[in-house]
Motif scaffolding. Structure first.
Motif, PDB file in Angstrom:
ATOM      1  N   LEU A   1       1.038  -2.119   4.678  1.00 26.57           N
ATOM      2  CA  LEU A   1      -1.085  -1.341   4.019  1.00 26.57           C
ATOM      3  C   LEU A   1      -1.483  -2.359   3.265  1.00 26.57           C
ATOM      4  CD1 LEU A   1      -0.040   2.268   3.075  1.00 26.57           C
ATOM      5  CD2 LEU A   1      -1.154   1.977   5.061  1.00 26.57           C
ATOM      6  N   LYS A   2      -2.682  -2.709   3.099  1.00 23.61           N
ATOM      7  CA  LYS A   2      -2.969  -3.585   2.470  1.00 23.61           C
ATOM      8  C   LYS A   2      -5.144  -2.902   1.731  1.00 23.61           C
ATOM      9  CE  LYS A   2      -3.496  -6.849   5.617  1.00 23.61           C
ATOM     10  NZ  LYS A   2      -3.728  -8.317   6.115  1.00 23.61           N
ATOM     11  N   ALA A   3      -4.974  -3.249   1.313  1.00 24.30           N
ATOM     12  CA  ALA A   3      -6.870  -2.618   0.847  1.00 24.30           C
ATOM     13  C   ALA A   3      -7.552  -3.624   1.681  1.00 24.30           C
ATOM     14  CB  ALA A   3      -6.818  -3.887  -1.045  1.00 24.30           C
TER      15      ALA A   3
ATOM     16  N   TYR B   1      -6.304  14.834 -13.408  1.00 18.56           N
ATOM     17  CA  TYR B   1      -7.036  13.668 -12.394  1.00 18.56           C
ATOM     18  C   TYR B   1      -6.155  12.570 -11.920  1.00 18.56           C
ATOM     19  CZ  TYR B   1      -6.519   9.771 -15.980  1.00 18.56           C
ATOM     20  OH  TYR B   1      -5.749   9.391 -17.258  1.00 18.56           O
ATOM     21  N   ARG B   2      -5.428  12.376 -12.171  1.00 16.58           N
ATOM     22  CA  ARG B   2      -4.100  11.627 -11.139  1.00 16.58           C
ATOM     23  C   ARG B   2      -3.376  12.248  -9.482  1.00 16.58           C
ATOM     24  NH1 ARG B   2      -2.378   6.750 -15.783  1.00 16.58           N
ATOM     25  NH2 ARG B   2      -4.551   5.986 -14.785  1.00 16.58           N
ATOM     26  N   ALA B   3      -3.770  13.761  -9.383  1.00 17.29           N
ATOM     27  CA  ALA B   3      -2.942  14.416  -9.271  1.00 17.29           C
ATOM     28  C   ALA B   3      -2.952  14.073  -7.636  1.00 17.29           C
ATOM     29  CB  ALA B   3      -3.147  15.932  -9.311  1.00 17.29           C
ATOM     30  N   ASN B   4      -1.578  13.595  -6.563  1.00 12.63           N
ATOM     31  CA  ASN B   4      -1.296  13.203  -5.377  1.00 12.63           C
ATOM     32  C   ASN B   4      -1.562  11.515  -5.185  1.00 12.63           C
ATOM     33  OD1 ASN B   4      -0.781  16.027  -4.711  1.00 12.63           O
ATOM     34  ND2 ASN B   4      -2.958  16.063  -3.620  1.00 12.63           N
ATOM     35  N   SER B   5      -1.899  10.596  -6.415  1.00 13.49           N
ATOM     36  CA  SER B   5      -1.342   9.852  -6.839  1.00 13.49           C
ATOM     37  C   SER B   5      -0.333   8.889  -7.007  1.00 13.49           C
ATOM     38  CB  SER B   5      -2.964   9.125  -7.543  1.00 13.49           C
ATOM     39  OG  SER B   5      -4.267  10.092  -7.160  1.00 13.49           O
TER      40      SER B   5
ATOM     41  N   THR C   1      -3.168   8.670  -2.958  1.00 13.62           N
ATOM     42  CA  THR C   1      -4.049   7.575  -3.417  1.00 13.62           C
ATOM     43  C   THR C   1      -2.697   6.545  -4.081  1.00 13.62           C
ATOM     44  OG1 THR C   1      -5.431   8.963  -2.844  1.00 13.62           O
ATOM     45  CG2 THR C   1      -5.323   6.524  -3.735  1.00 13.62           C
ATOM     46  N   ALA C   2      -2.794   6.000  -3.492  1.00 10.79           N
ATOM     47  CA  ALA C   2      -2.085   4.527  -4.468  1.00 10.79           C
ATOM     48  C   ALA C   2      -2.571   3.009  -5.167  1.00 10.79           C
ATOM     49  CB  ALA C   2      -0.596   3.925  -3.379  1.00 10.79           C
TER      50      ALA C   2
ATOM     51  N   LEU D   1      -4.969   2.416  -1.968  1.00  8.56           N
ATOM     52  CA  LEU D   1      -5.039   2.309  -0.597  1.00  8.56           C
ATOM     53  C   LEU D   1      -4.655   3.598  -0.855  1.00  8.56           C
ATOM     54  CD1 LEU D   1      -1.181   0.266  -0.320  1.00  8.56           C
ATOM     55  CD2 LEU D   1      -3.794   0.158  -0.326  1.00  8.56           C
ATOM     56  N   ARG D   2      -5.562   4.195   0.063  1.00 10.90           N
ATOM     57  CA  ARG D   2      -5.865   5.516   0.546  1.00 10.90           C
ATOM     58  C   ARG D   2      -5.359   6.044   1.878  1.00 10.90           C
ATOM     59  NH1 ARG D   2     -10.087   3.240  -1.049  1.00 10.90           N
ATOM     60  NH2 ARG D   2     -11.060   3.612  -2.290  1.00 10.90           N
TER      61      ARG D   2
END
Length: 262
Positions: A192-194, A249-253, A153-154, A202-203
């Motif tokens: 990518l866009k929201a 809590y921000r892992a993989n982000s 996730t961004a 961005l998921r």
């Protein structure tokens, strides 16, 4: 008499040799076991296989079980070199759910990645349960009540001093892979866009290292971007990694700052 005995012996050896050869040929003609064949279940055990994104056996993956009543993590096992695993189940303990994950080292970080269950249904120990898992780079995690994905996730972080740019859905971000993705495969450039205004995320992005740039689509203006959780040094492009297990809590982000202020 001696010559006759010798002749009979030679004939016997020849017949035995031909019989053995025929048996060998018959044995070699039998089909070899198919490694992709379905795994057969066994009462009292949880059995299955774990594969990587390309469908190859995935060793050293962790599979564990949760009880549907006495909620809490139960026993766990690790997949072998062929991707298979086998876990003994407690009799009379009700229903269980199988889950899995891998820990993957990539670009000097360690990532914890959930595995996708082929069958997410619960089971008991007498059902001969088989639960296969696959590591997927993208896709929605089965629990549809949660907006969670296998990809990264961004989070989009607007510069407070930017002029306008409140319409996230009109900002297009380009992700260009820098090297292979986390599974070793070649990535592709993403735009990518929201999905909607004020949804600044961005998921489901395949985890990798990316060179990121941005453009405001209504005007075509190229924006400046930065590591939103780092130095906030704005540039025309920035190379970013997703955070790994070092971030609870921000892992993989990752965080992407953006602005039109120059």
């Amino acid at each position: 008499m001696k010559r006759r005995t010798t002749l009979h012996t030679l004939v016997g050896i020849a017949v035995l040799g031909l019989t053995t050869l025929a048996a060998c040929k018959k044995e070699s003609a039998d089909p070899m076991p198919d490694p992709t064949a379905p795994v057969a279940g066994k009462a009292g055990f949880l059995i299955g296989k774990v594969t990587d994104p390309q469908g190859r056996p995935l060793p050293r993956a962790t599979v564990y079980i949760d009880n549907t009543v006495l909620v809490g993590r139960g026993a766990e096992v690790t997949s072998g070199s062929d991707g298979s695993y086998k876990m003994a189940l407690v009799a009379g303990a009700g229903q269980w759910v199988a889950k899995g994950f891998i820990l993957k080292s990539y670009n000097d970080r360690v990532y914890k990645i959930l595995l996708d269950p082929e069958n997410p249904d619960s089971f008991s120990e007498d059902e001969k349960p088989v639960r296969n898992f696959q590591w997927k780079l993208t896709g929605h995690i089965p629990d549809l009540s949660l907006d969670l994905y296998y990809g990264g996730t961004a989070e989009l972080l607007r510069d407070p001093n930017a002029e306008g740019l409140n319409d996230d859905e009109n900002i297009e971000f380009t992700f260009k892979p820098v090297g292979p993705l986390i599974d070793g495969s070649a990535g592709k450039t993403l735009t990518l866009k929201a999905k909607r205004r004020y949804d600044s995320f961005l998921r489901d992005i395949p985890i990798g290292r990316y060179e990121i740039s941005a453009v405001y689509k209504p005007t075509g203006e190229k924006l400046l971007v930065a590591d939103g959780w780092g130095d906030l040094e704005y540039k025309t492009s920035v190379v970013l990694d997703f955070l790994g297990t070092e971030a609870s809590y921000r892992a993989n982000s990752m965080g992407i700052g953006y602005t039109n202020r120059r």
